[in-house]
Write a protein that holds these residues in place. Structure first.
Motif, mmCIF file in Angstrom:
data_model
loop_
_atom_site.group_PDB
_atom_site.id
_atom_site.type_symbol
_atom_site.label_atom_id
_atom_site.label_comp_id
_atom_site.label_asym_id
_atom_site.label_seq_id
_atom_site.Cartn_x
_atom_site.Cartn_y
_atom_site.Cartn_z
ATOM 1 N N TYR A 57 -23.170 -19.239 -6.542
ATOM 2 C CA TYR A 57 -24.557 -19.546 -6.187
ATOM 3 C C TYR A 57 -25.143 -18.470 -5.267
ATOM 4 O O TYR A 57 -26.304 -18.103 -5.394
ATOM 5 C CB TYR A 57 -24.671 -20.920 -5.539
ATOM 6 N N ARG A 58 -24.331 -17.960 -4.347
ATOM 7 C CA ARG A 58 -24.807 -16.883 -3.470
ATOM 8 C C ARG A 58 -25.150 -15.655 -4.318
ATOM 9 O O ARG A 58 -26.197 -15.044 -4.140
ATOM 10 C CB ARG A 58 -23.743 -16.541 -2.433
ATOM 11 N N ALA A 59 -24.276 -15.305 -5.258
ATOM 12 C CA ALA A 59 -24.539 -14.166 -6.145
ATOM 13 C C ALA A 59 -25.791 -14.396 -6.987
ATOM 14 O O ALA A 59 -26.486 -13.441 -7.338
ATOM 15 C CB ALA A 59 -23.336 -13.916 -7.052
ATOM 16 N N GLY A 60 -26.083 -15.656 -7.288
ATOM 17 C CA GLY A 60 -27.264 -15.994 -8.076
ATOM 18 C C GLY A 60 -28.525 -16.166 -7.256
ATOM 19 O O GLY A 60 -29.573 -16.547 -7.788
ATOM 20 N N GLY A 61 -28.451 -15.911 -5.952
ATOM 21 C CA GLY A 61 -29.633 -15.922 -5.106
ATOM 22 C C GLY A 61 -29.987 -17.245 -4.467
ATOM 23 O O GLY A 61 -31.076 -17.390 -3.920
ATOM 24 N N LEU A 62 -29.081 -18.218 -4.490
ATOM 25 C CA LEU A 62 -29.380 -19.506 -3.872
ATOM 26 C C LEU A 62 -29.389 -19.363 -2.351
ATOM 27 O O LEU A 62 -28.573 -18.632 -1.774
ATOM 28 C CB LEU A 62 -28.340 -20.540 -4.293
ATOM 29 N N ALA A 63 -30.301 -20.074 -1.704
ATOM 30 C CA ALA A 63 -30.441 -20.009 -0.248
ATOM 31 C C ALA A 63 -29.199 -20.549 0.450
ATOM 32 O O ALA A 63 -28.589 -21.518 -0.001
ATOM 33 C CB ALA A 63 -31.671 -20.813 0.188
ATOM 34 N N GLU A 64 -28.854 -19.922 1.561
ATOM 35 C CA GLU A 64 -27.667 -20.302 2.336
ATOM 36 C C GLU A 64 -27.703 -21.771 2.755
ATOM 37 O O GLU A 64 -26.675 -22.452 2.743
ATOM 38 C CB GLU A 64 -27.564 -19.398 3.563
ATOM 39 N N GLU A 79 -27.200 -20.682 -15.491
ATOM 40 C CA GLU A 79 -27.598 -19.454 -16.176
ATOM 41 C C GLU A 79 -27.456 -18.199 -15.320
ATOM 42 O O GLU A 79 -27.284 -17.111 -15.848
ATOM 43 C CB GLU A 79 -29.003 -19.567 -16.756
ATOM 44 N N ARG A 80 -27.489 -18.310 -14.010
ATOM 45 C CA ARG A 80 -27.318 -17.141 -13.145
ATOM 46 C C ARG A 80 -25.860 -16.835 -12.827
ATOM 47 O O ARG A 80 -25.573 -15.867 -12.118
ATOM 48 C CB ARG A 80 -28.091 -17.322 -11.845
ATOM 49 N N ASN A 81 -24.953 -17.637 -13.336
ATOM 50 C CA ASN A 81 -23.529 -17.402 -13.093
ATOM 51 C C ASN A 81 -22.984 -16.530 -14.237
ATOM 52 O O ASN A 81 -22.325 -16.994 -15.149
ATOM 53 C CB ASN A 81 -22.769 -18.729 -12.991
ATOM 54 N N GLY A 82 -23.306 -15.246 -14.147
ATOM 55 C CA GLY A 82 -22.916 -14.312 -15.200
ATOM 56 C C GLY A 82 -21.418 -14.227 -15.407
ATOM 57 O O GLY A 82 -20.946 -14.112 -16.538
#
Length: 165
Positions: free
Chosen positions: A29-36, A128-131
């Protein structure tokens, strides 16, 4: 020589399983841009703990652990084997153990369970952002079926399907 073993999860594994899940989800999630703030939500942590507790020894779930030495390094949860399809709910590997084949070993155990039960299809959803996960599942033969559900950070979960054969 690989010393990883795959075994059925026990209630004594609960804390380690939640820790692996938390570390893996934080990384993707961090790699996908999710807020801390979303990553450290105590409600989410309590829900993960309750979910793994239900999966361990539950009638509707099967939970597995990948263990190296005495440390849980990977976890898997799948639905009951029935009606021609089995949902793969969770497959997580501790980030420090990525690249060692642990995810593939857990995936192979999932496929073996489906084959043993004569279940022809697997199904799972992936953010979808978890490449990294998406590439893993494509390598293992999973294909998107076009179904999407809303996920965190404005990104969808993509449902995929695998013919077991």
């Amino acid at each position: 020589m690989d010393t990883t073993t795959i075994r059925t999860a026990a209630i004594d594994d609960l804390a380690a399983m939640v820790e692996v899940h938390t570390q893996a989800r934080t990384a993707y999630y961090r790699a996908g841009g999710l807020a801390e703030a979303e990553l450290a939500d105590p409600v989410e942590h309590a829900e993960r703990t309750a979910g793994w507790r239900r999966a361990i020894g539950g009638e509707r779930h099967i939970a597995l652990c990948a263990v190296r030495g005495d440390r849980v390094v990977g976890v898997l949860s799948m639905g009951a084997l029935e009606e021609g399809v089995c949902e793969l709910y969770q497959l997580h590997v501790r980030p420090g153990s990525w690249g060692l084949g642990i995810g593939s070993r857990l995936h192979a155990a999932y496929l073996a369970a489906l084959r043993d039960a004569l279940v022809p299809y697997g199904r799972l959803c992936v953010w979808e952002r978890n490449g990294r996960a998406r590439e893993f599942y494509v390598r293992h033969g999973w294909r998107a079926d076009g179904h999407r559900t809303p996920g965190p950070g404005g990104a969808d979960y993509l449902r995929t399907r695998l013919r077991v054969g």
